[in-house]
Structures are given as C-alpha cells and as structure tokens.
Enzyme design. Structure first.
Site, PDB file in Angstrom:
ATOM      1  N   ASP A  53       5.205  53.034  19.689  1.00  0.00           N
ATOM      2  CA  ASP A  53       4.811  53.438  18.410  1.00  0.00           C
ATOM      3  C   ASP A  53       5.370  52.323  17.527  1.00  0.00           C
ATOM      4  OD1 ASP A  53       3.250  55.631  18.939  1.00  0.00           O
ATOM      5  OD2 ASP A  53       5.050  56.775  19.281  1.00  0.00           O
ATOM      6  N   SER A  54       4.661  52.059  16.351  1.00  0.00           N
ATOM      7  CA  SER A  54       5.126  51.118  15.356  1.00  0.00           C
ATOM      8  C   SER A  54       6.487  51.451  15.037  1.00  0.00           C
ATOM      9  CB  SER A  54       3.968  50.806  14.179  1.00  0.00           C
ATOM     10  OG  SER A  54       3.984  52.228  13.460  1.00  0.00           O
TER      11      SER A  54
END
Length: 625
Positions: A47-48
């Site tokens: 995930d970012s």
C-alpha cells in the site's frame, strides 16, 4: 545504459526498498530509468502508506512473478488503537472510536491469530466481488459482503507498546492483509484500530537490508515513526531518480544465475551444449539434454542455464513431460578481430583494461589436445579475472604452406563457433601473409602485450613463433618474465599411446576410421556445407541434393556413407526473416570424383544443408565401397 527492446533486457532480480507515500507501481520508475527498460514487474503490492521490500523482476523473468508472489512474507506493523478508519490505514476517514487496550490485553490475544485462521479482507482492497473491485464499490458508497479465506500466521510477536500504539512483527502466508489483522487484534481486545505504518522486511529468502535504498528508510520504532510528519503519504510519485540512486540500482541488480535460482526455490539444470541450437529453435525437449546433480520433483519449474552459466530460461516439468516456460536465446558475446585491427588499436578497451589470457595456434579441429590449452586459459578468468582469448589463423598453417595438404579438419567458421561455445571472449584471426611470416617473435609478442595487454599465455612444449620459428618456449618464458606475462606449458594428450594431433585426425578421416576421429575431436567429424552450391532433383520418391567438392576441409574417400545432415529451414514473415529452424535428417551420402550426393526419402522444402556429420550412427558407417 541505453534503452533495450523489452525482450532483450537481461533477466534478473532487483531488491528495492519502497518509500512510504509512493505506490508500488510508481516506485518502479527508478528501476526503469536506471536499467533503461520498461520490462519490469514487482511481486506483491505494498500500500502507498507502507514501505519496505519490493522484489522486482526484469525481462523475461517477469514470467516468474506468480512464483515469487507465493513466498511467505515478514512485516513490522504499527497498530494505532482507539480509532478505526474506513480504509484501516492512515489515509482513511475515522468511522469508529473505542477505549485503548492495555499491553497485557494485546499480548494475551496474539496467540489466537497464530497458525491457520480465517480472515475477512478489508473492504478497501483489490479483491473482486461480482466482477468489480471491492475498493471501487466502497468508494461509490455501496456495501458488499467479502467472504473470509484461509491464511497462515507463522509467527506474531509484540515488539513494543506505548500508549495507544503497538508494534508487532508478523510472518505470514501470501494473501494476508496486515490491515485486517490489526483490525481483528483490536476487536479481540474489545477495542478498534487501524494500521498506522507498515514495513515489509522479507519476501521468502530475500531481505530488506539487501535492497537498493534500504539505508534511507530509517528506523521502524514507535518513537521514530511518531516523529514523522503527516505529509509522509504525499511524496511525489514523479520525483526524479538521482544519479546515486541509479548507480545503486545497477550495482544491486542480480542477473539470473544458478545460485539465484536456488534462492528462488527453483530446480536447476544445465543444457547439453549439443542441444543449444535446437533449444533456441524450440525443438521438443527430453531429459537427456538436461544436466543436473539432483532429481527433479514431479511438478516443478526448472531454471535452465547454458554451459557458460548464462540463463537459458524456464522449462516446466509435469510428471514425465517437459514443456517450455520461456526461452532466453544464448547471447553472442564472442568478438573476432583481425591482425590489422589489433595493430590499429581497434580492440575492446574493457578487455585491455582487465588484461587477457591467450593461447596461439591453428587449432585445426579443435581436439582433445587443444582442450588442455583452452582449460588453462579459461581458468584465468576465474583465478585472475583475465579475459580469455585465442590467436589463430584463417586456416591451418600446414594448409597454408604445404601444396600437398589433404585438407583441414575444420573450417574457420567451425573453429570460431567452438571457441565461442567453450567460453572464450574473443579471437584474433591472422591471414598468414608473406609480410606476417617475416615478423620476429619478439615483435609478434610485443604487439599482443601492447594491443591487448596479454598477461598469460598457454602453449604446448613444441610451440614456437616468429620468423623461421626462432622464438621457442625457453625464449618466450624469458621474454615473459621481462615483459609481465606468465607462460604455462601444457603437456600433450595421448590416444592409443600416440599424441593427439590434427594430422592424426585427418589420417583417421581418410582411412574411414570415424570412431577414432570422433574420440580425438570429442564430437563427430562434420563437413561445413554452408558455401556449397547445391542442385535439387526428385528420383523415385527421393529428394536428391548434389554439389561439387568445395572449401578447405578434408573429404573422406569415395564411397557411400550413412550420415546425419543438419538442414536450416528459414521461415519468412513478409520481407523479414522471423525464425530459423535447424533439423537433423539421416541420409545416404555418396562421394565420388569430387562430387557429393545426398538422398532423402520424401521432400525437403525451403531448406539448405548446413553440415554433414560422419560417423553416424557408429564407426562402421559406410554402406558400400
């Protein structure tokens, strides 16, 4: 590094430390810029908001993305208790609050999550529900029931606890959502939570500390993470890659090797040298062409390598059947120089800088006696990092000087192909002219020292060079001691108590003793027919190919032989050649008064004769006199 065609990129693995605030896809931009390619793929999205290890595959190795994705993974995770966001991470909106659990409460519930458990993935995820992404449904305001699935938590340990934060270490199977794990741990404590920060520290055998950029991530502790500013998740995805980052990526790039294949959990094998051309042309596979010290599992992917250690691709084994996963053609790294190019300084600068190891001779064959010379030179690549090369002549010196010579055992093209296959990096080919024949031995050796930085020379006891052969081995040894190169003397190799030589092999061919010729050559004697002018005819259901004797090679005596004929079939796509297939056919070969005649049952379409291999299937191969 210049940009490559995506299929020409060297297959390999790059361990990359992803920064928080960038998507996994955007993080690949640095790799693409550094390696000059768009043919890359990562194995397992982060995930970012998360950082840590991305295993990046390049070139044709991207076919292995599913294999690497299956590896177990280890994470460090910072859980923020007391609040839950819709995304279960710091990018979402708070949708729930609750009291914060105690450290003991958190520690006590962790055992519930070790082993095989059922986990319901987050609504904000890439999972598909009725053909649509769960995250897209969530953003549109729709709700959807996501089914649980089995995952494994191999270990789960509480590393730190402070206020509303807990830092845990998790080792888990593929498909595990750490965001969902944080949610469920909080629920088990009678609380709620979201994942504040996440770091992936390993993927199977690959570790974060090995990755490019890992030293820039900083500590992963509660205190250090809380000091980070809130805008850490807004790093520009199009930020430029610095020169130092590109250099580190190039340095950390791992070309596919036998050792790397083992780390990836792949079976490995080396391809029989005689099958390379057929393999590159996609011919049917058999276990006999694969050399391996270990038996293959029933169902597995086999990483295949050429004899020089370069990666050849993946072969899939399903029970007793073999099939191509993907094939990496053998690269032609071998270079050929003329004597004139050497005098003009047209020699690879990197070769010269490293220094070279050489052997000099006609190498007509080449044969088992030459192999001892080759081995001594090639060993210098490993021992002293010298570039292995050969100095040879357009044809055998006996053939150049003796009008009664019966022919060479091998053409220059055949010899160069053998030098290449043995692992030599280059050959210097000399056209033995009258002017060259008058060069003194010291001048000849001085050119090799000055032009290609010769540091090692291997020769037989009877070697000599220079005008009238005045420079013998004793002279060359003294000259080497004074001019910075080592001379190694190689003892002759014997067969039936006689020294193996090109003359003996030639005599064996002329006496139809193809068994002895094959033993001394370590391969069957083959005529190079690439320059023959063939005529075609059909006779009584047979396709007949005829040609006049041509070239410098020795021809066996007149007679009819059982041979193996290698024929090139070139398939055309428009005006460009799209593929070449080389097939081997049994045939009768008749030699008579300087003419050659081949006979095949049925018809051959669009091919030309490449080589004729004598001594097939055994030494008694002549059918009639």
């Amino acid at each position: 590094m210049p940009k490559n065609n995506k299929n020409d990129v060297e297959p390999g693995i790059l361990l990359l430390a992803k920064k928080s605030g960038k998507t996994s896809f955007a993080s690949l931009g640095a790799v693409k810029h550094a390696l000059g390619t768009s043919k890359v793929g990562h194995t397992g999205t982060l995930d970012s908001f998360a950082d840590g290890l991305l295993v990046v595959l390049t070139g044709r190795l991207t076919h292995l993305v599913p294999h690497i994705t299956d590896f177990d993974k280890r994470y460090l995770a910072l859980i923020h208790f007391g609040s839950e966001t819709d995304t279960l991470d710091p990018t979402g909106v708070v949708v729930k609050t609750s009291p914060v659990p105690t450290e003991k409460a958190v520690s006590d519930v962790l055992s519930q999550f070790r082993g095989e458990i059922d986990q319901v993935p987050p609504l904000y995820s890439a999972l598909h529900i009725n053909g649509k992404r769960a995250s897209d449904l969530a953003r549109s305001g729709k709700t959807a029931k996501i089914p649980s699935r089995k995952i494994k938590i191999y270990s789960l340990e509480l590393k730190e606890f402070s206020g509303e934060y807990a830092l845990v270490e998790v080792c888990c199977s593929k498909g595990t959502y750490i965001r969902a794990l944080a949610r469920d741990i909080a629920y088990a404590c009678g609380s709620c939570a979201y994942l504040e920060a996440l770091r992936r520290v390993s993927v199977g055998p690959f570790l974060l500390e090995e990755a490019a950029g890992s030293d820039k991530l900083g500590e992963f502790t509660i205190s250090s993470l809380l000091k980070k500013t809130a805008d850490v998740v807004t790093v520009e995805s199009n930020e430029k890659t610095s020169d130092s980052e590109k250099l580190e990526i190039k340095r950390k790039f791992l070309p596919m090797s036998a050792e790397l294949a083992c780390r990836c959990g792949l079976a490995k094998a080396f391809l029989d040298e005689s099958f390379v051309q057929s393999y590159n042309n996609g011919r049917p596979l058999s276990f006999s062409v694969l050399e391996s010290k270990e038996p293959f599992p029933d169902d597995c992917d086999i990483a295949v390598f050429y004899q020089d250690g370069s990666f050849a691709g993946i072969i899939k084994k399903n029970g007793k059947k073999l099939s191509y996963g993907f094939m990496v053609p053998k690269k032609k790294r071998f270079r050929v120089y003329t004597w004139k190019q050497l005098l003009n300084g047209d020699f690879d600068a990197s070769f010269k800088q490293a220094g070279t190891a050489l052997t000099i001779g006609s190498f007509d064959g080449p044969h088992k006696g030459h192999e001892a010379l080759f081995k001594a030179v090639l060993e210098q690549k490993i021992k002293n990092n010298l570039v292995p090369g050969i100095v040879t002549f357009t044809r055998s010196l006996r053939g150049l000087k003796d009008p009664a010579h019966k022919g060479d055992v091998a053409t220059l093209a055949q010899r160069l192909e053998i030098f290449d296959s043995r692992g030599f990096s280059f050959a210097i080919v000399i056209d033995f002219s009258d002017d060259f024949g008058r060069i003194e031995g010291t001048e000849f050796l001085k050119v090799l020292i000055d032009s290609c930085r010769m540091k090692f020379l291997a020769e037989g006891r009877d070697f000599h060079c220079g005008y009238k052969g005045a420079a013998d081995m004793d002279f060359i040894r003294r000259f080497g001691e004074n001019n910075g190169f080592e001379l190694k003397t190689i003892e002759p190799v014997f067969y039936n108590e006689e020294k193996i030589s090109s003359s003996r092999i030639r005599d064996s061919i002329l006496s139809k003793d193809f068994y002895s010729a094959e033993y001394m050559l370590s391969r069957p004697f083959s005529l190079d027919c690439s320059d023959f002018d063939w005529s075609f005819s059909d006779e009584n259901g047979f396709r007949v190919l005829s040609a006049k004797k041509s070239g410098i090679q020795v021809f066996p005596p007149d007679g009819t032989y059982a041979v193996l004929v290698n024929i090139d079939f070139r398939q055309q796509s428009g005006e460009a050649q799209s593929s070449v297939s080389v097939l081997a056919y049994r045939s009768d070969c008749t030699l008579e008064n300087g003419s050659l005649r081949l006979s095949f049952p049925g018809k051959l379409i669009g091919g030309f004769v490449r080589t004729i291999q004598f001594g097939y299937p055994d030494e008694n191969n002549f059918i009639k006199e």
